[in-house]
Structure formats: structure tokens, C-alpha cells
Design a protein around this motif. Sequence first.
Motif, PDB file in Angstrom:
ATOM      1  N   SER A 185       0.855  -1.179   0.000  1.00 23.87           N
ATOM      2  CA  SER A 185       0.000   0.000   0.000  1.00 23.87           C
ATOM      3  C   SER A 185       0.893   1.232   0.000  1.00 23.87           C
ATOM      4  O   SER A 185       2.094   1.133   0.261  1.00 23.87           O
ATOM      5  N   GLY A 186       0.291   2.382  -0.312  1.00 25.12           N
ATOM      6  CA  GLY A 186       1.024   3.634  -0.211  1.00 25.12           C
ATOM      7  C   GLY A 186       1.437   4.257  -1.529  1.00 25.12           C
ATOM      8  O   GLY A 186       1.990   5.359  -1.537  1.00 25.12           O
ATOM      9  N   GLY A 187       1.184   3.593  -2.634  1.00 26.61           N
ATOM     10  CA  GLY A 187       1.537   4.194  -3.911  1.00 26.61           C
ATOM     11  C   GLY A 187       0.604   5.344  -4.255  1.00 26.61           C
ATOM     12  O   GLY A 187      -0.381   5.605  -3.566  1.00 26.61           O
ATOM     13  N   GLY A 188       0.941   6.050  -5.344  1.00 23.36           N
ATOM     14  CA  GLY A 188       0.098   7.153  -5.759  1.00 23.36           C
ATOM     15  C   GLY A 188       0.815   8.075  -6.703  1.00 23.36           C
ATOM     16  O   GLY A 188       1.863   7.743  -7.253  1.00 23.36           O
ATOM     17  N   CYS A 210       4.375  -2.765   3.172  1.00 24.32           N
ATOM     18  CA  CYS A 210       4.115  -4.127   2.722  1.00 24.32           C
ATOM     19  C   CYS A 210       3.905  -4.988   3.962  1.00 24.32           C
ATOM     20  O   CYS A 210       4.836  -5.187   4.749  1.00 24.32           O
ATOM     21  N   ALA A 211       2.693  -5.458   4.121  1.00 25.60           N
ATOM     22  CA  ALA A 211       2.348  -6.269   5.281  1.00 25.60           C
ATOM     23  C   ALA A 211       2.345  -7.739   4.905  1.00 25.60           C
ATOM     24  O   ALA A 211       1.736  -8.132   3.902  1.00 25.60           O
ATOM     25  N   ALA A 212       3.020  -8.536   5.709  1.00 27.21           N
ATOM     26  CA  ALA A 212       3.103  -9.972   5.457  1.00 27.21           C
ATOM     27  C   ALA A 212       2.186 -10.725   6.408  1.00 27.21           C
ATOM     28  O   ALA A 212       2.130 -10.422   7.598  1.00 27.21           O
ATOM     29  N   GLY A 217       1.867  -5.511  -6.144  1.00 31.37           N
ATOM     30  CA  GLY A 217       2.431  -4.299  -6.730  1.00 31.37           C
ATOM     31  C   GLY A 217       1.584  -3.076  -6.455  1.00 31.37           C
ATOM     32  O   GLY A 217       0.363  -3.155  -6.305  1.00 31.37           O
ATOM     33  N   THR A 218       2.249  -1.941  -6.388  1.00 30.21           N
ATOM     34  CA  THR A 218       1.562  -0.659  -6.207  1.00 30.21           C
ATOM     35  C   THR A 218       2.198   0.360  -7.141  1.00 30.21           C
ATOM     36  O   THR A 218       3.419   0.419  -7.283  1.00 30.21           O
ATOM     37  N   GLN A 219       1.357   1.154  -7.788  1.00 31.71           N
ATOM     38  CA  GLN A 219       1.841   2.103  -8.793  1.00 31.71           C
ATOM     39  C   GLN A 219       2.341   3.373  -8.117  1.00 31.71           C
ATOM     40  O   GLN A 219       1.644   3.963  -7.267  1.00 31.71           O
ATOM     41  N   VAL A 220       3.516   3.804  -8.519  1.00 31.91           N
ATOM     42  CA  VAL A 220       4.063   5.094  -8.107  1.00 31.91           C
ATOM     43  C   VAL A 220       4.283   5.914  -9.372  1.00 31.91           C
ATOM     44  O   VAL A 220       4.968   5.472 -10.295  1.00 31.91           O
ATOM     45  N   THR A 221       3.679   7.090  -9.402  1.00 36.36           N
ATOM     46  CA  THR A 221       3.813   7.972 -10.555  1.00 36.36           C
ATOM     47  C   THR A 221       4.331   9.317 -10.085  1.00 36.36           C
ATOM     48  O   THR A 221       3.723   9.937  -9.201  1.00 36.36           O
TER      49      THR A 221
END
Length: 122
Positions: A7-10, A22-24, A115-119
Amino acid sequence: QVQLVESGGGLVQAGGSLRLSCAASGRTISTYGWFRQASGKEREFVAAINWNGGSTNYADSVKGRFTISRDNAKNTVYLQMNSLKPEDTAVYNCAARDEFVISRSYYAYDYWGQGTQVTVSS
């Protein structure tokens, strides 16, 4: 079975910051890594951390700007990204492996998040 949830992308402007988490779930992980893949490019290593956080490794392209850390009580690894650049734009994946030694190779990791998108805009 280990599951990793990022989580946390943006979207952020150049020079800004983001923190990925990233939680396991399932059990305690020995080594975590972060990788990224930009559109049309190969996946590349970003950072890795060993079981107690005492050893870390970074790609040259992010050294001094990104910091990897972990909270074993929460089974979570973080990637603090500062001074972001447009070339940091990518899908970021969290990865985990059961070995205690850090690896920069994605072949060495057993578990992957979605995966999380970072732009990063210029």
C-alpha cells in the motif's frame, strides 16, 4: 503460505515523498526486498533489508533518497521515498525470502506482493 500486501503508492510531484508499506501474513519473514518495473523496462532491484534491519542494500539510483525499514512486531516492511524523480515512476513490488542473506536478484525471492503504482510528475 505467505501473503504480501503493498500500500502507499500514488501520484506525486517531482521532489515529493511517498512511503510504501508491505504487510506480510502467514509467518515471520527473514529478508524483504523492494523491486520496481517501469513500463517497457525490466524489473529492477530497489532495496533490501535483513531479518533484524541491521543490514540494508540499495540500488545506486535510489541511494540517499530511499530508506527501507521493517517492523517485525507488525510483520511489515516500509520504503520511504524522498526527492522523487519522474524516472522513479514504476510499479513497485514487495518481495520476501526465507534466507537470512540479502539478495539483489529477484530470482532469490519466494513471495511477491501484487504491486503498487508510483507515478512522479515533472
